[in-house]
Design a protein around this motif. Structure first.
Motif, PDB file in Angstrom:
ATOM      1  N   PRO A  29       0.814  -1.224   0.000  1.00 24.53           N
ATOM      2  CA  PRO A  29       0.000   0.000   0.000  1.00 24.53           C
ATOM      3  C   PRO A  29       0.845   1.271   0.000  1.00 24.53           C
ATOM      4  N   VAL A  30       0.305   2.293  -0.639  1.00 23.36           N
ATOM      5  CA  VAL A  30       0.944   3.608  -0.579  1.00 23.36           C
ATOM      6  C   VAL A  30       0.460   4.316   0.681  1.00 23.36           C
ATOM      7  N   LYS A  31       1.208   5.314   1.084  1.00 27.73           N
ATOM      8  CA  LYS A  31       0.811   6.103   2.249  1.00 27.73           C
ATOM      9  C   LYS A  31      -0.434   6.916   1.884  1.00 27.73           C
ATOM     10  N   ARG A  36      -7.310  14.164   2.579  1.00 29.23           N
ATOM     11  CA  ARG A  36      -6.880  14.828   1.348  1.00 29.23           C
ATOM     12  C   ARG A  36      -7.038  13.931   0.130  1.00 29.23           C
ATOM     13  N   ASP A  37      -6.614  12.657   0.245  1.00 26.37           N
ATOM     14  CA  ASP A  37      -6.737  11.735  -0.891  1.00 26.37           C
ATOM     15  C   ASP A  37      -8.208  11.419  -1.145  1.00 26.37           C
ATOM     16  N   LYS A  43     -15.101   9.586  -5.358  1.00 30.14           N
ATOM     17  CA  LYS A  43     -14.438  10.895  -5.219  1.00 30.14           C
ATOM     18  C   LYS A  43     -14.604  11.534  -3.848  1.00 30.14           C
ATOM     19  N   MET A  44     -15.068  10.765  -2.870  1.00 28.83           N
ATOM     20  CA  MET A  44     -15.116  11.287  -1.495  1.00 28.83           C
ATOM     21  C   MET A  44     -13.709  11.248  -0.904  1.00 28.83           C
ATOM     22  N   VAL A  45     -13.450  12.100   0.061  1.00 33.63           N
ATOM     23  CA  VAL A  45     -12.150  12.147   0.723  1.00 33.63           C
ATOM     24  C   VAL A  45     -12.012  10.941   1.655  1.00 33.63           C
ATOM     25  N   LEU A  46     -10.838  10.353   1.679  1.00 28.75           N
ATOM     26  CA  LEU A  46     -10.570   9.242   2.595  1.00 28.75           C
ATOM     27  C   LEU A  46     -10.329   9.804   3.986  1.00 28.75           C
ATOM     28  N   SER A  47     -11.228   9.498   4.904  1.00 29.90           N
ATOM     29  CA  SER A  47     -11.058   9.996   6.265  1.00 29.90           C
ATOM     30  C   SER A  47     -11.245   8.911   7.313  1.00 29.90           C
ATOM     31  N   GLU A  48     -11.938   7.845   6.981  1.00 32.77           N
ATOM     32  CA  GLU A  48     -12.161   6.754   7.932  1.00 32.77           C
ATOM     33  C   GLU A  48     -11.047   5.730   7.819  1.00 32.77           C
ATOM     34  N   ARG A  49     -10.137   5.744   8.765  1.00 34.77           N
ATOM     35  CA  ARG A  49      -8.982   4.860   8.718  1.00 34.77           C
ATOM     36  C   ARG A  49      -9.337   3.388   8.883  1.00 34.77           C
ATOM     37  N   LYS A  59       1.099  -4.740 -12.881  1.00 32.25           N
ATOM     38  CA  LYS A  59       2.085  -4.450 -13.924  1.00 32.25           C
ATOM     39  C   LYS A  59       2.783  -3.114 -13.713  1.00 32.25           C
ATOM     40  N   THR A  60       2.013  -2.081 -13.401  1.00 31.34           N
ATOM     41  CA  THR A  60       2.583  -0.740 -13.278  1.00 31.34           C
ATOM     42  C   THR A  60       2.890  -0.342 -11.838  1.00 31.34           C
ATOM     43  N   ASP A  61       2.340  -1.078 -10.871  1.00 25.87           N
ATOM     44  CA  ASP A  61       2.470  -0.793  -9.441  1.00 25.87           C
ATOM     45  C   ASP A  61       1.733   0.488  -9.040  1.00 25.87           C
ATOM     46  N   LYS A  62       0.869   0.977  -9.908  1.00 23.47           N
ATOM     47  CA  LYS A  62       0.074   2.164  -9.583  1.00 23.47           C
ATOM     48  C   LYS A  62      -0.963   1.790  -8.524  1.00 23.47           C
ATOM     49  N   ALA A  63      -1.119   2.654  -7.533  1.00 20.11           N
ATOM     50  CA  ALA A  63      -2.075   2.418  -6.452  1.00 20.11           C
ATOM     51  C   ALA A  63      -3.323   3.269  -6.646  1.00 20.11           C
ATOM     52  N   TYR A  64      -4.474   2.655  -6.407  1.00 21.70           N
ATOM     53  CA  TYR A  64      -5.771   3.333  -6.461  1.00 21.70           C
ATOM     54  C   TYR A  64      -6.365   3.244  -5.061  1.00 21.70           C
ATOM     55  N   THR A  65      -6.778   4.381  -4.508  1.00 23.16           N
ATOM     56  CA  THR A  65      -7.280   4.405  -3.141  1.00 23.16           C
ATOM     57  C   THR A  65      -8.804   4.518  -3.113  1.00 23.16           C
TER      58      THR A  65
END
Length: 159
Positions: A29-31, A36-37, A43-49, A59-65
């Motif tokens: 996982p990315v930080k 903010r993310d 498209k809601m903000v990530l706030s609930e941990r 393949k690309t190692d791109k992270a989607y949150t």
């Protein structure tokens, strides 16, 4: 003044060098920048941990949150992601906030979550006693049924 500039340059370079070894391992996982993310799907903000999820393109190692594992499950389907079966999917443990392999986590279906899918992930050690455990596929099926019912109420027909 010159000494101050040299000191600032040195500290800046030191900060840059000390960050060099902090790259993440491929597929992990990315930080998350909480509050903010934005969720890739809604498209809601990530706030609930306790309910966040990430999907890593193998393949690309791109992270989607995502703000809710339900959004992650539906995004894979709605976007017809060709690498969905190979994707590394992470979800936060609802008790500890630690990242778990979503395909190995155990899920409950009675939580209040950001997008109201109601599923929360736990490790074997943190799973609450007395709850029915869902595996990843059962959780994904439940999310899809909830979304279909929501769409029916909204008058949205499946495509």
């Amino acid at each position: 003044m010159r000494n101050l500039l040299i000191s600032l340059l040195f500290l800046s370079a030191l900060g840059t060098l000390s960050g060099c070894g902090q790259s993440r391992q491929k597929g992990t996982p990315v930080k998350v920048h909480w509050d903010r993310d934005m969720c890739e799907r809604c498209k809601m903000v990530l706030s609930e941990r306790k309910y966040a999820a990430e999907i890593i393109d193998p393949k690309t190692d791109k992270a989607y949150t995502f703000d809710d594992i339900g959004c992650a499950v539906l995004w894979l389907e709605e976007e017809k992601i060709p690498w969905a079966k190979e994707a590394k999917i992470w979800v936060t443990d609802a008790k500890t906030g630690q990242w778990l392999d979503a395909r190995k986590a155990k899920y409950t279906d009675d939580s209040i979550t950001p997008m109201a899918y109601g599923v929360a992930a736990f490790s074997e050690a943190t799973f609450p006693k007395g709850h029915k455990a869902l595996n990843f596929d059962q959780m994904a099926d439940l999310v899809k049924k909830i979304e279909a019912k929501n769409n029916e109420r909204r008058g949205i027909t499946p495509q």
